[in-house]
Design a protein around this motif. Sequence first.
Motif, PDB file in Angstrom:
ATOM      1  N   SER A 167      -2.428 -55.537  53.368  1.00 41.16           N
ATOM      2  CA  SER A 167      -1.734 -54.598  54.244  1.00 41.16           C
ATOM      3  C   SER A 167      -0.271 -54.451  53.845  1.00 41.16           C
ATOM      4  CB  SER A 167      -1.833 -55.072  55.696  1.00 41.16           C
ATOM      5  OG  SER A 167      -1.098 -54.232  56.550  1.00 41.16           O
ATOM      6  N   ASP A 168       0.368 -55.590  53.570  1.00 41.45           N
ATOM      7  CA  ASP A 168       1.768 -55.546  53.142  1.00 41.45           C
ATOM      8  C   ASP A 168       1.907 -54.794  51.819  1.00 41.45           C
ATOM      9  OD1 ASP A 168       2.433 -56.971  55.372  1.00 41.45           O
ATOM     10  OD2 ASP A 168       2.661 -58.898  54.336  1.00 41.45           O
ATOM     11  N   GLY A 169       0.926 -54.993  50.941  1.00 44.34           N
ATOM     12  CA  GLY A 169       0.965 -54.307  49.664  1.00 44.34           C
ATOM     13  C   GLY A 169       0.885 -52.797  49.822  1.00 44.34           C
ATOM     14  N   HIS A 170       0.021 -52.334  50.735  1.00 42.05           N
ATOM     15  CA  HIS A 170      -0.086 -50.898  50.983  1.00 42.05           C
ATOM     16  C   HIS A 170       1.224 -50.347  51.542  1.00 42.05           C
ATOM     17  CE1 HIS A 170      -4.220 -49.737  50.069  1.00 42.05           C
ATOM     18  NE2 HIS A 170      -4.619 -50.904  50.545  1.00 42.05           N
ATOM     19  N   GLN A 171       1.853 -51.103  52.448  1.00 38.98           N
ATOM     20  CA  GLN A 171       3.114 -50.649  53.030  1.00 38.98           C
ATOM     21  C   GLN A 171       4.206 -50.565  51.972  1.00 38.98           C
ATOM     22  OE1 GLN A 171       3.974 -53.279  56.288  1.00 38.98           O
ATOM     23  NE2 GLN A 171       2.435 -52.363  57.643  1.00 38.98           N
ATOM     24  N   LEU A 172       4.273 -51.576  51.111  1.00 35.33           N
ATOM     25  CA  LEU A 172       5.281 -51.572  50.056  1.00 35.33           C
ATOM     26  C   LEU A 172       5.042 -50.431  49.085  1.00 35.33           C
ATOM     27  CD1 LEU A 172       7.723 -52.906  48.751  1.00 35.33           C
ATOM     28  CD2 LEU A 172       6.157 -54.450  47.553  1.00 35.33           C
ATOM     29  N   ALA A 173       3.789 -50.200  48.741  1.00 38.73           N
ATOM     30  CA  ALA A 173       3.468 -49.104  47.828  1.00 38.73           C
ATOM     31  C   ALA A 173       3.827 -47.759  48.453  1.00 38.73           C
ATOM     32  CB  ALA A 173       1.982 -49.143  47.470  1.00 38.73           C
ATOM     33  N   GLY A 174       3.600 -47.638  49.765  1.00 39.42           N
ATOM     34  CA  GLY A 174       3.952 -46.396  50.444  1.00 39.42           C
ATOM     35  C   GLY A 174       5.446 -46.156  50.433  1.00 39.42           C
ATOM     36  N   LEU A 175       6.216 -47.226  50.646  1.00 41.83           N
ATOM     37  CA  LEU A 175       7.669 -47.103  50.604  1.00 41.83           C
ATOM     38  C   LEU A 175       8.135 -46.719  49.204  1.00 41.83           C
ATOM     39  CD1 LEU A 175      10.468 -47.487  51.909  1.00 41.83           C
ATOM     40  CD2 LEU A 175      10.314 -49.909  51.295  1.00 41.83           C
ATOM     41  N   ALA A 176       7.562 -47.375  48.194  1.00 43.26           N
ATOM     42  CA  ALA A 176       7.935 -47.063  46.812  1.00 43.26           C
ATOM     43  C   ALA A 176       7.600 -45.613  46.476  1.00 43.26           C
ATOM     44  CB  ALA A 176       7.226 -48.016  45.853  1.00 43.26           C
ATOM     45  N   ALA A 177       6.484 -45.124  46.992  1.00 41.82           N
ATOM     46  CA  ALA A 177       6.077 -43.746  46.716  1.00 41.82           C
ATOM     47  C   ALA A 177       7.066 -42.753  47.305  1.00 41.82           C
ATOM     48  CB  ALA A 177       4.679 -43.485  47.262  1.00 41.82           C
ATOM     49  N   LEU A 178       7.638 -43.087  48.459  1.00 44.24           N
ATOM     50  CA  LEU A 178       8.625 -42.202  49.069  1.00 44.24           C
ATOM     51  C   LEU A 178       9.832 -42.011  48.159  1.00 44.24           C
ATOM     52  CD1 LEU A 178       8.737 -43.347  52.814  1.00 44.24           C
ATOM     53  CD2 LEU A 178       7.975 -41.123  51.952  1.00 44.24           C
ATOM     54  N   LEU A 179      10.266 -43.082  47.525  1.00 49.30           N
ATOM     55  CA  LEU A 179      11.460 -43.026  46.689  1.00 49.30           C
ATOM     56  C   LEU A 179      11.146 -42.697  45.235  1.00 49.30           C
ATOM     57  CD1 LEU A 179      13.359 -46.088  48.176  1.00 49.30           C
ATOM     58  CD2 LEU A 179      13.879 -43.663  48.510  1.00 49.30           C
ATOM     59  N   ALA A 180       9.859 -42.633  44.892  1.00 49.65           N
ATOM     60  CA  ALA A 180       9.483 -42.337  43.509  1.00 49.65           C
ATOM     61  C   ALA A 180       9.693 -40.864  43.165  1.00 49.65           C
ATOM     62  CB  ALA A 180       8.028 -42.729  43.261  1.00 49.65           C
ATOM     63  N   ASP A 181       9.819 -40.018  44.188  1.00 48.43           N
ATOM     64  CA  ASP A 181      10.042 -38.604  43.941  1.00 48.43           C
ATOM     65  C   ASP A 181      11.537 -38.359  43.708  1.00 48.43           C
ATOM     66  OD1 ASP A 181       8.911 -35.643  44.401  1.00 48.43           O
ATOM     67  OD2 ASP A 181      10.896 -35.827  45.336  1.00 48.43           O
ATOM     68  N   PRO A 182      11.935 -37.733  42.600  1.00 50.19           N
ATOM     69  CA  PRO A 182      13.360 -37.559  42.300  1.00 50.19           C
ATOM     70  C   PRO A 182      14.124 -36.797  43.378  1.00 50.19           C
ATOM     71  CG  PRO A 182      12.030 -37.112  40.352  1.00 50.19           C
ATOM     72  CD  PRO A 182      11.079 -37.262  41.493  1.00 50.19           C
ATOM     73  N   THR A 183      13.499 -35.801  43.997  1.00 56.25           N
ATOM     74  CA  THR A 183      14.195 -35.032  45.034  1.00 56.25           C
ATOM     75  C   THR A 183      14.493 -35.906  46.245  1.00 56.25           C
ATOM     76  OG1 THR A 183      13.217 -32.929  44.335  1.00 56.25           O
ATOM     77  CG2 THR A 183      14.025 -33.073  46.607  1.00 56.25           C
ATOM     78  N   ARG A 184      13.491 -36.669  46.690  1.00 54.37           N
ATOM     79  CA  ARG A 184      13.721 -37.536  47.853  1.00 54.37           C
ATOM     80  C   ARG A 184      14.731 -38.624  47.527  1.00 54.37           C
ATOM     81  NH1 ARG A 184       8.067 -36.524  48.478  1.00 54.37           N
ATOM     82  NH2 ARG A 184       7.434 -38.500  47.560  1.00 54.37           N
ATOM     83  N   ALA A 185      14.688 -39.126  46.297  1.00 53.55           N
ATOM     84  CA  ALA A 185      15.664 -40.134  45.895  1.00 53.55           C
ATOM     85  C   ALA A 185      17.073 -39.553  45.915  1.00 53.55           C
ATOM     86  CB  ALA A 185      15.324 -40.671  44.502  1.00 53.55           C
ATOM     87  N   ARG A 186      17.241 -38.316  45.440  1.00 56.19           N
ATOM     88  CA  ARG A 186      18.567 -37.685  45.454  1.00 56.19           C
ATOM     89  C   ARG A 186      19.053 -37.479  46.879  1.00 56.19           C
ATOM     90  NH1 ARG A 186      16.669 -34.902  40.698  1.00 56.19           N
ATOM     91  NH2 ARG A 186      15.813 -33.207  41.954  1.00 56.19           N
ATOM     92  N   PHE A 187      18.146 -37.115  47.780  1.00 54.69           N
ATOM     93  CA  PHE A 187      18.530 -36.979  49.188  1.00 54.69           C
ATOM     94  C   PHE A 187      19.103 -38.299  49.716  1.00 54.69           C
ATOM     95  CE2 PHE A 187      15.189 -33.465  50.258  1.00 54.69           C
ATOM     96  CZ  PHE A 187      15.940 -32.545  49.533  1.00 54.69           C
ATOM     97  N   CYS A 188      18.394 -39.398  49.449  1.00 53.38           N
ATOM     98  CA  CYS A 188      18.831 -40.704  49.965  1.00 53.38           C
ATOM     99  C   CYS A 188      20.164 -41.126  49.359  1.00 53.38           C
ATOM    100  CB  CYS A 188      17.758 -41.758  49.691  1.00 53.38           C
ATOM    101  SG  CYS A 188      16.253 -41.547  50.677  1.00 53.38           S
TER     102      CYS A 188
END
Length: 247
Positions: free
Chosen positions: A6-27
């Motif tokens: 479960s923790d692994g899925h959550q971490l992967a989901g978080l990483a996926a959010l920031l893996a997109d260059p546009t979302r990373a630039r927003f942050c």
Amino acid sequence: MTTAASDGHQLAGLAALLADPTRARFCLALLDGRAWTAGELARVAGVAPSTTSDHLTRLVRGGLLVEERQGRHRYVRLADPAVAQLIEDLAGHHPPAPRPVRSLRAATADAALAHARTCYDHLAGRLGVRLRDALLDRRLLTDADGLALTRTGCDWLADLGVPVEELRGGRRPLLRDCLDWTERRPHLAGAVGAALCRRFAQLGWTVAGVGRAVRVTPAGVTALTGLGLAPAELTPAPPDPGRGGRA
């Protein structure tokens, strides 16, 4: 599903959010601590406004951003200092990428950011790094067993008007090192770092520049020179159009 899975899925989901260059630039843009509109973020990231809403919704649902609405306007900001710390730490692991020479004006702006800026709610750049050095040199801080305030440091903060005991009672770490993107050395974060950034502005020692840039005032030069910083360290170096970097 096991806890580890479960923790692994959550971490992967978080990483996926920031893996997109546009979302990373927003942050990264939101590290200035302000609330931004979708249109402002679209412009700074160089993307079409039509794609921005979906990216922001994903970041809000993922807990990285929170949104505020005022009339027809939607504003977003980083959810809390812990999220800012996460973005800072991840960005600090990647060396600044050279930027192409654009103009003397752009080079001047880059030099100002490298010299002094806010990193969410604390001081960064050469000013932030040298401030941390000066506090250690004057034994206001110690790093002998992790970063900590000394008794002299507590007295100095009290004289400056920073409520140390209130800061101790908060949920945020009192002191934390934050790896500076441009200097590749730590500047001071945590509750004390944020309080110093606010107090310097209240005292008129620093004023906001363009974007996240910060400028030291004449009163600030006098005060910080007394703390041990050299006058030359309190003004931006002349811009070098031949070099660039992420601020």
